[in-house]
Design a protein around this motif. Structure first.
Motif, PDB file in Angstrom:
ATOM      1  N   PRO A 227      -2.698   6.236  -6.488  1.00  0.00           N
ATOM      2  CA  PRO A 227      -3.051   5.040  -6.120  1.00  0.00           C
ATOM      3  C   PRO A 227      -2.865   4.443  -4.604  1.00  0.00           C
ATOM      4  N   GLU A 228      -2.653   5.560  -3.850  1.00  0.00           N
ATOM      5  CA  GLU A 228      -2.962   5.570  -2.332  1.00  0.00           C
ATOM      6  C   GLU A 228      -3.065   6.698  -1.706  1.00  0.00           C
ATOM      7  N   THR A 229      -3.736   6.771  -0.448  1.00  0.00           N
ATOM      8  CA  THR A 229      -4.221   8.135  -0.008  1.00  0.00           C
ATOM      9  C   THR A 229      -2.982   8.604   1.033  1.00  0.00           C
ATOM     10  N   PHE A 259      -6.941   4.250  -6.801  1.00  0.00           N
ATOM     11  CA  PHE A 259      -7.248   3.614  -8.126  1.00  0.00           C
ATOM     12  C   PHE A 259      -5.711   3.068  -8.519  1.00  0.00           C
ATOM     13  N   ARG A 260      -6.176   1.782  -8.911  1.00  0.00           N
ATOM     14  CA  ARG A 260      -4.806   1.029  -9.483  1.00  0.00           C
ATOM     15  C   ARG A 260      -5.263   0.400 -10.834  1.00  0.00           C
ATOM     16  N   ASN A 261      -4.679   0.507 -12.040  1.00  0.00           N
ATOM     17  CA  ASN A 261      -5.098  -0.242 -12.998  1.00  0.00           C
ATOM     18  C   ASN A 261      -4.468  -1.491 -12.971  1.00  0.00           C
ATOM     19  N   GLU A 262      -5.142  -2.387 -12.170  1.00  0.00           N
ATOM     20  CA  GLU A 262      -4.843  -3.857 -11.919  1.00  0.00           C
ATOM     21  C   GLU A 262      -4.976  -4.377 -13.252  1.00  0.00           C
ATOM     22  N   ILE A 263      -3.787  -5.528 -13.589  1.00  0.00           N
ATOM     23  CA  ILE A 263      -3.768  -6.264 -14.694  1.00  0.00           C
ATOM     24  C   ILE A 263      -5.177  -7.219 -14.810  1.00  0.00           C
ATOM     25  N   ARG A 271      -9.719  -7.381  -5.583  1.00  0.00           N
ATOM     26  CA  ARG A 271      -8.859  -6.718  -6.220  1.00  0.00           C
ATOM     27  C   ARG A 271      -9.518  -5.814  -7.446  1.00  0.00           C
ATOM     28  N   SER A 272      -9.904  -4.506  -6.860  1.00  0.00           N
ATOM     29  CA  SER A 272     -10.636  -3.875  -7.846  1.00  0.00           C
ATOM     30  C   SER A 272      -9.830  -2.447  -8.291  1.00  0.00           C
ATOM     31  N   ARG A 273     -10.361  -1.740  -9.317  1.00  0.00           N
ATOM     32  CA  ARG A 273      -9.429  -0.864  -9.897  1.00  0.00           C
ATOM     33  C   ARG A 273      -9.652   0.630  -9.368  1.00  0.00           C
ATOM     34  N   GLU A 276     -11.551   2.200  -1.792  1.00  0.00           N
ATOM     35  CA  GLU A 276     -11.113   3.117  -0.819  1.00  0.00           C
ATOM     36  C   GLU A 276     -10.232   2.547   0.286  1.00  0.00           C
ATOM     37  N   GLN A 277      -9.266   3.377   0.702  1.00  0.00           N
ATOM     38  CA  GLN A 277      -8.397   2.807   1.810  1.00  0.00           C
ATOM     39  C   GLN A 277      -8.646   4.036   2.947  1.00  0.00           C
ATOM     40  N   MET A 278      -8.360   3.402   4.065  1.00  0.00           N
ATOM     41  CA  MET A 278      -8.452   3.880   5.319  1.00  0.00           C
ATOM     42  C   MET A 278      -7.053   3.993   5.983  1.00  0.00           C
ATOM     43  N   GLU A 279      -6.355   5.229   5.954  1.00  0.00           N
ATOM     44  CA  GLU A 279      -4.892   4.737   6.267  1.00  0.00           C
ATOM     45  C   GLU A 279      -4.472   5.737   7.343  1.00  0.00           C
ATOM     46  N   ILE A 280      -3.794   5.384   8.057  1.00  0.00           N
ATOM     47  CA  ILE A 280      -3.127   6.361   9.122  1.00  0.00           C
ATOM     48  C   ILE A 280      -1.661   6.590   8.955  1.00  0.00           C
ATOM     49  N   GLY A 347      -5.806 -13.761   2.297  1.00  0.00           N
ATOM     50  CA  GLY A 347      -5.788 -12.509   1.419  1.00  0.00           C
ATOM     51  C   GLY A 347      -5.762 -11.532   2.475  1.00  0.00           C
ATOM     52  N   GLU A 348      -4.900 -10.383   2.067  1.00  0.00           N
ATOM     53  CA  GLU A 348      -4.402  -9.255   2.881  1.00  0.00           C
ATOM     54  C   GLU A 348      -5.822  -8.267   3.093  1.00  0.00           C
ATOM     55  N   LEU A 349      -6.085  -8.007   4.304  1.00  0.00           N
ATOM     56  CA  LEU A 349      -6.899  -6.891   4.721  1.00  0.00           C
ATOM     57  C   LEU A 349      -6.330  -5.637   4.792  1.00  0.00           C
ATOM     58  N   GLU A 350      -5.124  -5.610   5.404  1.00  0.00           N
ATOM     59  CA  GLU A 350      -4.516  -4.348   5.857  1.00  0.00           C
ATOM     60  C   GLU A 350      -2.977  -4.733   6.140  1.00  0.00           C
ATOM     61  N   ILE A 410       4.997   5.257  11.303  1.00  0.00           N
ATOM     62  CA  ILE A 410       4.168   3.814  11.251  1.00  0.00           C
ATOM     63  C   ILE A 410       2.911   3.889  10.511  1.00  0.00           C
ATOM     64  N   GLU A 411       2.773   3.039   9.370  1.00  0.00           N
ATOM     65  CA  GLU A 411       1.318   3.259   8.513  1.00  0.00           C
ATOM     66  C   GLU A 411       0.584   2.034   8.573  1.00  0.00           C
ATOM     67  N   PRO A 412      -0.664   2.056   9.455  1.00  0.00           N
ATOM     68  CA  PRO A 412      -1.560   1.147   9.251  1.00  0.00           C
ATOM     69  C   PRO A 412      -2.429   1.497   8.018  1.00  0.00           C
ATOM     70  N   SER A 413      -2.417   0.718   6.987  1.00  0.00           N
ATOM     71  CA  SER A 413      -3.183   0.994   5.814  1.00  0.00           C
ATOM     72  C   SER A 413      -4.214  -0.295   5.465  1.00  0.00           C
ATOM     73  N   ALA A 414      -5.338   0.152   5.579  1.00  0.00           N
ATOM     74  CA  ALA A 414      -6.499  -0.815   5.482  1.00  0.00           C
ATOM     75  C   ALA A 414      -7.364  -0.364   4.268  1.00  0.00           C
ATOM     76  N   GLY A 415      -7.831  -1.557   3.365  1.00  0.00           N
ATOM     77  CA  GLY A 415      -8.689  -1.265   2.404  1.00  0.00           C
ATOM     78  C   GLY A 415     -10.140  -1.346   3.105  1.00  0.00           C
ATOM     79  N   ALA A 416     -10.978  -0.313   2.588  1.00  0.00           N
ATOM     80  CA  ALA A 416     -12.482  -0.293   3.194  1.00  0.00           C
ATOM     81  C   ALA A 416     -13.198  -1.210   2.329  1.00  0.00           C
TER      82      ALA A 416
HETATM   83  N1  GAP Z   1      -0.024   3.108   1.502  1.00  0.00           N
HETATM   84  C1  GAP Z   1       0.309   1.821   1.388  1.00  0.00           C
HETATM   85  C2  GAP Z   1      -0.504   0.835   0.733  1.00  0.00           C
HETATM   86  O1  GAP Z   1      -1.342   1.539  -0.088  1.00  0.00           O
HETATM   87  P1  GAP Z   1      -1.153  -1.542  -0.029  1.00  0.00           P
HETATM   88  O2  GAP Z   1      -0.631  -2.796   0.665  1.00  0.00           O
HETATM   89  O3  GAP Z   1      -0.801  -1.334  -1.301  1.00  0.00           O
HETATM   90  O4  GAP Z   1      -0.441  -0.294   0.906  1.00  0.00           O
HETATM   91  C3  GAP Z   1      -3.392  -1.190   1.421  1.00  0.00           C
HETATM   92  O5  GAP Z   1      -2.658  -1.207   0.105  1.00  0.00           O
HETATM   93  C4  GAP Z   1      -4.661  -1.677   1.348  1.00  0.00           C
HETATM   94  O6  GAP Z   1      -5.317  -1.344   0.382  1.00  0.00           O
HETATM   95  C5  GAP Z   1      -4.475  -3.274   1.222  1.00  0.00           C
HETATM   96  O7  GAP Z   1      -4.162  -4.036   2.293  1.00  0.00           O
HETATM   97  C6  GAP Z   1      -5.792  -3.575   0.650  1.00  0.00           C
HETATM   98  O8  GAP Z   1      -6.730  -3.641   1.692  1.00  0.00           O
HETATM   99  C7  GAP Z   1      -6.034  -2.235   0.003  1.00  0.00           C
HETATM  100  N2  GAP Z   1      -5.937  -2.439  -1.756  1.00  0.00           N
HETATM  101  C8  GAP Z   1      -4.777  -2.450  -2.367  1.00  0.00           C
HETATM  102  N3  GAP Z   1      -4.986  -2.833  -3.455  1.00  0.00           N
HETATM  103  C9  GAP Z   1      -6.235  -2.944  -3.638  1.00  0.00           C
HETATM  104  C10 GAP Z   1      -7.164  -3.230  -4.769  1.00  0.00           C
HETATM  105  N4  GAP Z   1      -6.647  -3.454  -5.946  1.00  0.00           N
HETATM  106  N5  GAP Z   1      -8.366  -3.392  -4.534  1.00  0.00           N
HETATM  107  C11 GAP Z   1      -9.087  -3.467  -3.342  1.00  0.00           C
HETATM  108  N6  GAP Z   1      -8.245  -2.925  -2.330  1.00  0.00           N
HETATM  109  C12 GAP Z   1      -6.970  -2.947  -2.357  1.00  0.00           C
END
Ligand code: GAP
Length: 548
Positions: A227-229, A259-263, A271-273, A276-280, A347-350, A410-416
């Motif tokens: 569910p996260e990289t 992958f997240r099985n979003e309700i 909000r996809s299931r 891609e993430q870009m994580e440091i 809405g959250e980007l990162e 420190i974790e900058p975690s962005a959604g591509a």
């Molecule tokens: N490792 C920390 C982590 O995963 P998160 O806030 O759950 O933190 C980071 O996710 C980023 O991933 C979010 O800011 C968002 O950009 C992206 N993200 C999370 N869930 C998503 C989803 N269901 N669809 C698209 N992007 C998503």
């Protein structure tokens, strides 16, 4: 002035995204699959440019000898590419197995499932009958949706809706139930015809489950799509230390699918299931972690601004203490005012999180919980660790200071995909430009930052004769090794400009009669519409300089 937040604007963006091949619904010919999206020819280039810009700016182009503005010291950056399916114990120790869930409720009548925290409602009354009308719509769509539902419930005609008496504004169903102001028996579900059909909330783990091996069957074969990289980075911390010459402070970056099985996946790709993430994950000395947290928060904020997102639509929001995850010492979100949200909502980007030593310790010792302010290994019913860690030593020895410690992270975690969606929404403009006869024509133009634009330049012979195509093809071939460009000779030049404006191409180069005599071409700027003549031999260097 264009209204930025409205559903019809979002609908136009979604329609352009499909029409021009940015984003399609996954498996569309079979009716689509909720929460899954495909990137078309322009979309794949845009997304790759976003990911490449991130990798270049954060990793490949990083100067590890310099002290960058705001950084406490020089630091190193390196990368990883880990598997999507990992040892199941990873998710037990990280906390995802026990804690990565949302509360959902079902409707016994409509058989629909909702995220509890997504339902809002308000009390409606008509001729002595009361009901708490709920909606799963968000933003500006929510109030009219409750009106329509109440009208249907009370069996009123359109002209009678004013007879409905409303008490209070829309409030969260969860909050109203918790406060005892509403019971499930009073609530009319978003797709129900009578109240009392919503079930009590239940936990729903968001991890997709799979089975490993042909004879999969028992519990030992159970595995999860990540569910996260991030966890791939933590479990490889020692490998990276042992095989490269990195020293703390350093960061490990990864781009990959999660992958997240979003309700309730919703709002286009937001909000996809599958996404891609870009994580440091940035490892530092505990005493310096506050300064590194501030550095990364500010650095990541500036990245979005440098790539052209409108400052007024971006927000940097520090989490309140009660919003922080149990392990987090500090978290900030970079948020964007997407058009599908109500005015004033973001809405959250990162997320940029100070995670302390939670992750490395979890993978050493076992799943941690906070008890009386300290992180301790959670005990199971038998007093042993509930989820056992790897037992491997993930501490760091500094051979200069002779200190040993577990680095803080420190974790900058962005959604591509969220980044792409924000760049798409921000780039979308409707304006008026003069056509070939000087008459105003409305145009849709995607004002992408040139680094992100899927196509950088279009080469257009004014007419398909007089040697113009040959000169244009030569220019196309000179430019192509350096940047994505297109040759287009079909239709009037005005229509060709319009096509490139919709694709977001920053520069159009037109080969005309004058080119044949003085070897100059016109360079049209997408945003200012200014056309300048430049020597054809200078075009490659000129555009490369603009992109540098
Ligand atoms: N490792 C920390 C982590 O995963 P998160 O806030 O759950 O933190 C980071 O996710 C980023 O991933 C979010 O800011 C968002 O950009 C992206 N993200 C999370 N869930 C998503 C989803 N269901 N669809 C698209 N992007 C998503």
């Amino acid at each position: 002035m264009e209204k930025q937040n409205d559903q019809s604007r979002m609908d136009r963006i979604v329609s352009l995204a499909k029409r021009r091949g940015f984003i399609f619904q996954s498996s569309e010919i079979y009716g689509g699959l909720n929460g899954f999206w495909d990137y078309g020819p322009l979309g794949v280039a845009l997304k790759r440019n976003v990911k490449d810009a991130w990798w270049r700016d954060m990793v490949a182009g990083h100067d590890e000898l310099a002290t960058l503005a705001g950084a406490p010291s020089p630091y190193e950056m390196t990368g990883l590419d880990c598997t999507i399916i990992m040892h199941p114990q990873v998710w037990k120790c990280s906390g995802h197995f026990d804690l990565f869930h949302d509360w959902m409720i079902d409707c016994r009548e409509s058989k629909r499932r909702y995220r509890y925290d997504h339902l809002h409602g308000r009390w409606a009354a008509h001729r002595g009958k009361n009901v708490f009308v709920t909606t799963d719509q968000s933003g500006d769509d929510a109030p009219p949706d409750t009106v329509a539902k109440a009208q249907k419930f009370f069996g009123l005609r359109a002209k009678q809706v004013d007879e409905i008496e409303w008490t209070g504004g829309l409030e969260s169903l969860q909050a109203a139930i918790t406060a005892g102001a509403v019971s499930f028996a009073d609530a009319l579900g978003p797709d129900a015809s009578a109240p009392g059909t919503l079930t009590e909330p239940r936990e729903f783990n968001l991890m997709f489950e799979t089975r490993i091996g042909a004879l999969a069957g028992d519990d030992d074969d159970r595995a999860f799509l990540r569910p996260e990289t991030a966890q791939g980075i933590f479990v490889n911390f020692k490998n990276v230390l042992d095989t490269s010459r990195v020293r703390v402070p350093f960061g490990i970056a990864q781009i990959g699918k999660s992958f997240r099985n979003e309700i309730t996946p919703r709002n286009f790709t937001f909000r996809s299931r599958e996404f891609e993430q870009m994580e440091i994950e940035f490892f530092c000395k505990p005493a310096d972690s506050g300064a590194w947290y501030r550095y990364w928060r500010d650095r990541r904020w500036k990245w979005y601004l440098d790539l052209g997102l409108t400052a007024g639509r971006l927000q940097l929001r520090e989490h309140h203490a009660d919003e922080l995850s149990h392990y987090s010492v500090g978290t900030a979100d970079i948020e964007y005012a997407f058009p599908f949200l109500a005015e004033g909502e973001f809405g959250e980007l990162e997320g940029i999180a100070h995670r302390g030593d939670f992750d490395l310790r979890s993978h050493m010792e076992g799943k941690l919980v906070r008890q009386e302010g300290a992180l301790v290994v959670e005990a199971g019913p038998d007093g042993k660790p509930r989820h056992k860690g790897s037992g491997k030593d993930l501490s760091y020895f500094d051979d200069i200071t002779r200190e040993r410690y577990v680095p803080h992270v420190i974790e900058p975690s962005a959604g591509a995909d969220r980044g792409v969606l924000a760049f798409l929404c921000d780039a979308y403009h409707e304006d008026e430009v003069p056509d070939e006869d000087g008459k105003p024509r409305s145009r849709t133009v995607m004002k992408f930052h040139p680094r992100l634009a899927p196509v950088k330049a279009a080469i257009l012979p004014l007419v398909k004769k007089d040697g113009m195509p040959e000169v244009a093809i030569d220019l196309y071939r000179a430019l192509k090794p350096h940047m994505a460009c297109q040759y287009d000779e079909k239709g009037s030049v005005g229509r060709r400009y319009a096509r490139q404006d919709e694709a977001g191409t920053p520069w159009c180069l037109t080969i005309d009669g004058q080119t044949l005599t003085d070897k100059s071409v016109t360079l049209r700027d997408r945003d200012s519409l200014v056309q300048t003549r430049v020597p054809i031999d200078d075009v490659v260097d000129l555009l490369r300089d603009k992109l540098a």
